[in-house]
Design an enzyme around this catalytic site. Structure first.
Site, PDB file in Angstrom:
ATOM      1  N   LYS A 187      15.014  -5.044   9.582  1.00 38.98           N
ATOM      2  CA  LYS A 187      15.600  -4.012   8.733  1.00 38.98           C
ATOM      3  C   LYS A 187      16.844  -3.427   9.388  1.00 38.98           C
ATOM      4  O   LYS A 187      16.878  -3.219  10.611  1.00 38.98           O
ATOM      5  CB  LYS A 187      14.582  -2.896   8.492  1.00 38.98           C
ATOM      6  CG  LYS A 187      13.351  -3.353   7.734  1.00 38.98           C
ATOM      7  CD  LYS A 187      13.708  -3.809   6.332  1.00 38.98           C
ATOM      8  CE  LYS A 187      12.470  -4.122   5.520  1.00 38.98           C
ATOM      9  NZ  LYS A 187      12.823  -4.621   4.169  1.00 38.98           N
ATOM     10  N   ASP A 221      17.957  -7.181   6.390  1.00 32.27           N
ATOM     11  CA  ASP A 221      17.717  -6.590   5.070  1.00 32.27           C
ATOM     12  C   ASP A 221      18.138  -5.129   5.096  1.00 32.27           C
ATOM     13  O   ASP A 221      17.570  -4.328   5.845  1.00 32.27           O
ATOM     14  CB  ASP A 221      16.216  -6.705   4.751  1.00 32.27           C
ATOM     15  CG  ASP A 221      15.867  -6.190   3.369  1.00 32.27           C
ATOM     16  OD1 ASP A 221      16.777  -5.745   2.637  1.00 32.27           O
ATOM     17  OD2 ASP A 221      14.669  -6.239   3.022  1.00 32.27           O
ATOM     18  N   GLU A 247      20.406  -9.485   3.277  1.00 30.17           N
ATOM     19  CA  GLU A 247      19.679  -9.171   2.043  1.00 30.17           C
ATOM     20  C   GLU A 247      20.008  -7.780   1.525  1.00 30.17           C
ATOM     21  O   GLU A 247      20.045  -6.825   2.290  1.00 30.17           O
ATOM     22  CB  GLU A 247      18.175  -9.285   2.336  1.00 30.17           C
ATOM     23  CG  GLU A 247      17.271  -8.907   1.180  1.00 30.17           C
ATOM     24  CD  GLU A 247      15.802  -9.181   1.498  1.00 30.17           C
ATOM     25  OE1 GLU A 247      15.519 -10.182   2.204  1.00 30.17           O
ATOM     26  OE2 GLU A 247      14.941  -8.399   1.075  1.00 30.17           O
ATOM     27  N   GLU A 272      14.953  -8.499  -5.312  1.00 25.80           N
ATOM     28  CA  GLU A 272      13.634  -7.879  -5.394  1.00 25.80           C
ATOM     29  C   GLU A 272      13.596  -6.729  -6.392  1.00 25.80           C
ATOM     30  O   GLU A 272      12.516  -6.327  -6.812  1.00 25.80           O
ATOM     31  CB  GLU A 272      13.163  -7.415  -4.015  1.00 25.80           C
ATOM     32  CG  GLU A 272      13.939  -6.253  -3.444  1.00 25.80           C
ATOM     33  CD  GLU A 272      13.526  -5.940  -2.008  1.00 25.80           C
ATOM     34  OE1 GLU A 272      13.815  -6.757  -1.118  1.00 25.80           O
ATOM     35  OE2 GLU A 272      12.912  -4.889  -1.790  1.00 25.80           O
ATOM     36  N   ASP A 295      10.166 -11.106  -7.241  1.00 25.42           N
ATOM     37  CA  ASP A 295       8.851 -10.712  -6.705  1.00 25.42           C
ATOM     38  C   ASP A 295       7.823 -10.855  -7.819  1.00 25.42           C
ATOM     39  O   ASP A 295       8.024 -10.312  -8.915  1.00 25.42           O
ATOM     40  CB  ASP A 295       8.945  -9.254  -6.224  1.00 25.42           C
ATOM     41  CG  ASP A 295       7.677  -8.778  -5.518  1.00 25.42           C
ATOM     42  OD1 ASP A 295       6.572  -9.036  -6.043  1.00 25.42           O
ATOM     43  OD2 ASP A 295       7.792  -8.150  -4.463  1.00 25.42           O
ATOM     44  N   HIS A 322      10.407 -12.594  -2.988  1.00 24.56           N
ATOM     45  CA  HIS A 322      10.151 -11.372  -2.218  1.00 24.56           C
ATOM     46  C   HIS A 322       8.645 -11.102  -2.239  1.00 24.56           C
ATOM     47  O   HIS A 322       8.017 -11.182  -3.297  1.00 24.56           O
ATOM     48  CB  HIS A 322      10.895 -10.203  -2.862  1.00 24.56           C
ATOM     49  CG  HIS A 322      10.584  -8.867  -2.251  1.00 24.56           C
ATOM     50  ND1 HIS A 322       9.736  -7.961  -2.840  1.00 24.56           N
ATOM     51  CD2 HIS A 322      11.005  -8.302  -1.098  1.00 24.56           C
ATOM     52  CE1 HIS A 322       9.663  -6.876  -2.073  1.00 24.56           C
ATOM     53  NE2 HIS A 322      10.418  -7.058  -1.014  1.00 24.56           N
ATOM     54  N   GLU A 347       8.118 -15.136   2.492  1.00 22.48           N
ATOM     55  CA  GLU A 347       8.277 -13.872   3.205  1.00 22.48           C
ATOM     56  C   GLU A 347       6.876 -13.395   3.582  1.00 22.48           C
ATOM     57  O   GLU A 347       6.068 -13.076   2.710  1.00 22.48           O
ATOM     58  CB  GLU A 347       8.973 -12.824   2.332  1.00 22.48           C
ATOM     59  CG  GLU A 347       8.993 -11.471   3.022  1.00 22.48           C
ATOM     60  CD  GLU A 347       9.921 -10.457   2.393  1.00 22.48           C
ATOM     61  OE1 GLU A 347      10.279 -10.605   1.207  1.00 22.48           O
ATOM     62  OE2 GLU A 347      10.291  -9.504   3.105  1.00 22.48           O
TER      63      GLU A 347
HETATM   64 MG   LIG Z   1      14.112  -6.567   0.927  1.00 25.49          MG
END
Ligand SMILES: [Mg+2]
Length: 395
Positions: A187, A221, A247, A272, A295, A322, A347
């Site tokens: 992240k 991301d 991302e 997502e 997702d 996702h 993922e």
């Molecule tokens: Mg994400």
């Protein structure tokens, strides 16, 4: 021609046992030992609205809605359940389209995509279990028996310094590599929670790259947290760290992917927050995406995720679904992953999550850097009813 399927669909056989007799929402929640954050929010508990669909023959299918329990649960039980009573689970795609059409009539500017998703997954699972076939076979065939997985984690923690966070994130990256993973996602986007910015975001990426070396695939991301200037700055900075993809650099409704792709070398990923074919069609047509990430719990279920994968294939874009849900979402995603053309990856959320680990009688685990895809009926798992009862909450 009617845009959606006719309400006068007629079945040749009147009674098959596959009629839907009961659809209900089951809210689950578990507090976490320590909170963590992405660029958007702190996460201190995991909660899910599961969907349970039962047929006339007593076959039970499970689905999962993205997002908070509130809202999802009410629409599943008060609006969708009565509508589906007596319909057949082997007509899941037609039912999906009719639900979208009817919910749009009710809600206009927003179709509750998470509700459609949870119901769609439950119907696919019940359909597969009714005919003793895995969903991947019902979708048209399995292209693989296992899929490479990347470890998702490396969230932000309560820290006082960027050095402390660099150490925590690098140690976590090392732990995933030690367990066999060869691809990681971390992240970035510290600015909302900490007095830091893009320079510190790039320091986090540098810390992980330095820890794991060049032989590990690295992805980042930003959870759609940057404005155009910061997204551009970070994308350029990422060029130093051989990142597989960047991302969600910008908010999902901002059409900046094509411009950003023109300005940088790091491939872009996103999706997502999008739902149904039309949103994905617009995003794919705009260009700039190298990876698209529907997702199953929010894009419109297994039906929409498989459709998006097909649309993306037509543009030579890879689909990486996702996944950040319970065992139900994970199992459903794997069934779609078995069918996606090209070289998809799973993922694999590695954060603390007892509901993901415990909900399936046989938990889904990695075998080195791959995760096997079960060829068992439906989405391939049995839900542990004792665990379900333990995590069920009354809200
Ligand atoms: Mg994400």
């Amino acid at each position: 021609m009617a845009r959606y399927g006719s309400a006068y669909r007629a079945s040749a056989e009147k009674e098959t046992g596959m009629e839907i007799m009961d659809v209900r929402a089951i809210p689950l929640r578990r507090e976490l030992r320590a909170r963590f954050a992405n660029a958007q929010k702190w996460i201190g508990s995991r909660e899910y609205c599961l969907v349970r669909a039962e047929t006339r023959k007593g076959v039970v299918g499970w689905g999962e809605c993205w997002g908070p329990i509130a809202g999802n649960r009410e629409i599943v039980e008060r609006t969708v359940a009565p509508r589906l009573a007596g319909e057949r689970v082997d007509e899941v795609e037609a039912l999906h389209d009719e639900l979208v059409f009817e919910l749009r009539s009710s809600y206009h500017s927003f179709v509750p995509a998470s509700v459609v998703s949870g119901v769609d997954v439950a119907l696919w699972d019940a359909y597969g279990k009714s005919v003793d076939r895995s969903v991947s076979r019902l979708l048209g065939g399995r292209r693989r028996e296992s899929v490479p997985a990347y470890a998702t984690g490396h969230f932000f923690r309560d820290v006082d310094s960027i050095e402390e966070l660099e150490t925590i994130v690098a140690e976590e990256a090392r732990s995933h590599v030690d367990r066999g993973f060869t691809a990681l996602k971390q992240k970035i986007g510290l600015g909302r929670h900490f007095p830091w910015g893009t320079e510190e975001d790039l320091r986090l990426v540098a810390a992980v790259r330095e820890e794991v070396g060049d032989g590990v695939d690295l992805m980042v991301d930003a959870n759609h947290s940057y404005d155009v200037a910061d997204a551009t700055r970070v994308a350029r900075g990422l060029a130093d760290y051989d990142v597989r993809f960047f991302e969600e650099p910008v908010p999902p409704e901002v059409g900046y992917y094509a411009d950003l792709a023109d300005r940088t070398v790091t491939p872009l990923a996103g999706g997502e927050c999008w739902a149904f074919r039309e949103e994905f069609d617009r995003a794919l047509a705009e260009g700039g995406l190298a990876y698209v990430q529907p997702d199953v719990t929010s894009a419109g279920g297994i039906t929409s995720t498989a459709r998006v994968a097909s649309m993306a294939e037509a543009r030579n874009i890879q689909t990486y679904p996702h996944v950040f849900g319970s065992a139900v979402a994970l199992a459903a995603s794997l069934q779609v992953l078995a069918t996606i053309p090209g070289d998809p990856m799973l993922e694999f959320d590695r954060t603390e999550n007892p509901i993901r680990e415990g909900l399936a009688v046989e938990p889904i685990t990695n075998d080195g850097d791959r995760v096997p895809i079960r060829d068992a009926p439906g989405i391939g798992i049995e839900v542990d009813e004792d665990v379900l009862a333990e995590y069920e909450v009354e809200l």
